[in-house]
Design a protein around this motif. Sequence first.
Motif, short mmCIF file in Angstrom:
data_model
loop_
_atom_site.label_atom_id
_atom_site.label_comp_id
_atom_site.label_asym_id
_atom_site.label_seq_id
_atom_site.Cartn_x
_atom_site.Cartn_y
_atom_site.Cartn_z
N THR A 1 -7.18 0.39 -11.04
CA THR A 1 -6.94 0.25 -9.60
C THR A 1 -5.45 0.38 -9.30
OG1 THR A 1 -8.92 -1.11 -9.35
CG2 THR A 1 -7.28 -1.24 -7.60
N ARG A 2 -4.62 -0.25 -10.12
CA ARG A 2 -3.17 -0.14 -9.91
C ARG A 2 -2.70 1.31 -10.05
NH1 ARG A 2 -2.63 -4.94 -13.29
NH2 ARG A 2 -1.62 -3.63 -14.84
N ASN A 3 -3.26 2.02 -11.03
CA ASN A 3 -2.90 3.43 -11.19
C ASN A 3 -3.30 4.26 -9.97
OD1 ASN A 3 -1.72 3.09 -13.70
ND2 ASN A 3 -3.57 3.64 -14.83
N MET A 4 -4.49 4.01 -9.46
CA MET A 4 -4.93 4.75 -8.27
C MET A 4 -4.04 4.43 -7.07
SD MET A 4 -7.34 6.61 -9.30
CE MET A 4 -8.24 6.65 -10.83
N LEU A 5 -3.65 3.16 -6.94
CA LEU A 5 -2.75 2.78 -5.84
C LEU A 5 -1.37 3.41 -6.03
CD1 LEU A 5 -3.73 -0.96 -5.39
CD2 LEU A 5 -4.16 0.92 -3.78
N ASN A 6 -0.92 3.52 -7.27
CA ASN A 6 0.37 4.19 -7.53
C ASN A 6 0.32 5.65 -7.12
OD1 ASN A 6 1.83 2.01 -8.53
ND2 ASN A 6 1.15 2.36 -10.63
N ILE A 7 -0.76 6.33 -7.48
CA ILE A 7 -0.91 7.74 -7.10
C ILE A 7 -0.91 7.85 -5.58
CG2 ILE A 7 -2.50 9.71 -7.08
CD1 ILE A 7 -3.39 8.76 -9.93
N GLY A 8 -1.71 7.00 -4.93
CA GLY A 8 -1.76 7.01 -3.46
C GLY A 8 -0.40 6.73 -2.85
N ASP B 1 -6.99 -4.59 -11.83
CA ASP B 1 -7.04 -3.99 -13.16
C ASP B 1 -6.14 -2.75 -13.19
OD1 ASP B 1 -8.52 -1.61 -12.30
OD2 ASP B 1 -10.29 -2.88 -12.22
N LEU B 2 -5.89 -2.26 -14.39
CA LEU B 2 -4.97 -1.15 -14.59
C LEU B 2 -5.41 0.11 -13.84
CD1 LEU B 2 -2.42 -0.10 -15.97
CD2 LEU B 2 -3.81 0.46 -17.96
N GLN C 1 1.87 -10.06 -5.81
CA GLN C 1 0.98 -10.89 -6.63
C GLN C 1 -0.46 -10.39 -6.53
OE1 GLN C 1 1.06 -15.12 -5.95
NE2 GLN C 1 -0.48 -15.49 -7.49
N ARG C 2 -0.86 -10.01 -5.33
CA ARG C 2 -2.21 -9.47 -5.16
C ARG C 2 -2.39 -8.19 -5.95
NH1 ARG C 2 -3.36 -8.96 0.96
NH2 ARG C 2 -5.33 -8.17 0.19
N ILE D 1 -12.08 -1.41 -4.66
CA ILE D 1 -11.56 -2.75 -4.96
C ILE D 1 -10.38 -3.06 -4.05
CG2 ILE D 1 -10.42 -4.15 -6.73
CD1 ILE D 1 -12.13 -2.56 -8.81
N ALA D 2 -9.47 -2.10 -3.89
CA ALA D 2 -8.30 -2.30 -3.03
C ALA D 2 -8.71 -2.41 -1.56
CB ALA D 2 -7.30 -1.17 -3.22
N VAL D 3 -9.74 -1.69 -1.16
CA VAL D 3 -10.26 -1.80 0.22
C VAL D 3 -10.84 -3.19 0.43
CG1 VAL D 3 -12.03 -0.97 1.83
CG2 VAL D 3 -10.66 0.68 0.52
N ASP D 4 -11.64 -3.64 -0.52
CA ASP D 4 -12.26 -4.97 -0.43
C ASP D 4 -11.22 -6.08 -0.37
OD1 ASP D 4 -14.73 -3.75 -0.48
OD2 ASP D 4 -15.15 -4.23 -2.57
N GLU D 5 -10.07 -5.87 -1.00
CA GLU D 5 -8.99 -6.86 -1.01
C GLU D 5 -8.07 -6.74 0.20
OE1 GLU D 5 -8.14 -9.51 -2.98
OE2 GLU D 5 -10.12 -9.26 -3.82
N GLY D 6 -8.31 -5.75 1.06
CA GLY D 6 -7.49 -5.61 2.26
C GLY D 6 -6.16 -4.92 2.03
N ILE D 7 -5.98 -4.26 0.89
CA ILE D 7 -4.75 -3.52 0.63
C ILE D 7 -4.83 -2.14 1.28
CG2 ILE D 7 -3.31 -2.48 -1.18
CD1 ILE D 7 -3.11 -5.52 -1.14
N LEU D 8 -6.02 -1.55 1.25
CA LEU D 8 -6.26 -0.24 1.85
C LEU D 8 -7.32 -0.34 2.93
CD1 LEU D 8 -6.63 2.02 -1.34
CD2 LEU D 8 -4.64 1.89 0.16
#
Length: 161
Positions: free
Chosen positions: A87-94, A84-85, A78-79, A131-138
């Motif tokens: 950020t999700r794309n960057m997380l997918n690549i990572g 946004d698209l 859910q998080r 954004i992902a770092v700020d949200e605690g995902i990375l």
Amino acid sequence: IGLGPLNREEITLMIMKSLGLRRKEVKDDVLEGISIQSGGLPHFVNEILEHVKRQMSIDPDFEISDISYESFGDLVLQRLDNFDLTTRNMLNIGGVIGLSFTLDEVVAVQMRNSDSTEVAVKKHAEDALKIAVDEGILECKEVAADNESDSKATKRYTFYH
């Protein structure tokens, strides 16, 4: 040392501390919901409360009693869906690269399909990953470059979950 799940009292204390509430402000249905959903697992309780704090900062009308997660993975998904698209794309690549990856690796992948300059792609990727770092995902750390001839430092990202 016995490390069982948190009991209702311990979860109540976490709710109070995390959300800045007094004991009488912790509603029984909220406590019950968090207890059941988390199974008393401290990390899951903490993640639920962090999610509640984020939602409350975005939407002042957010009701804590509206939260419902079948699993810890459900909460993380859910998080991710809230990003946004870009950020999700960057997380997918990572994620394809692995548990840990560098900014330079993400930029190299992005450059294969981009007409932009490397500087622009790097800035775009860095902003999205922040954004992902700020949200605690990375988690993000500055590291020395892999190549000895390259003296520039880069950022290494590691998935938190």
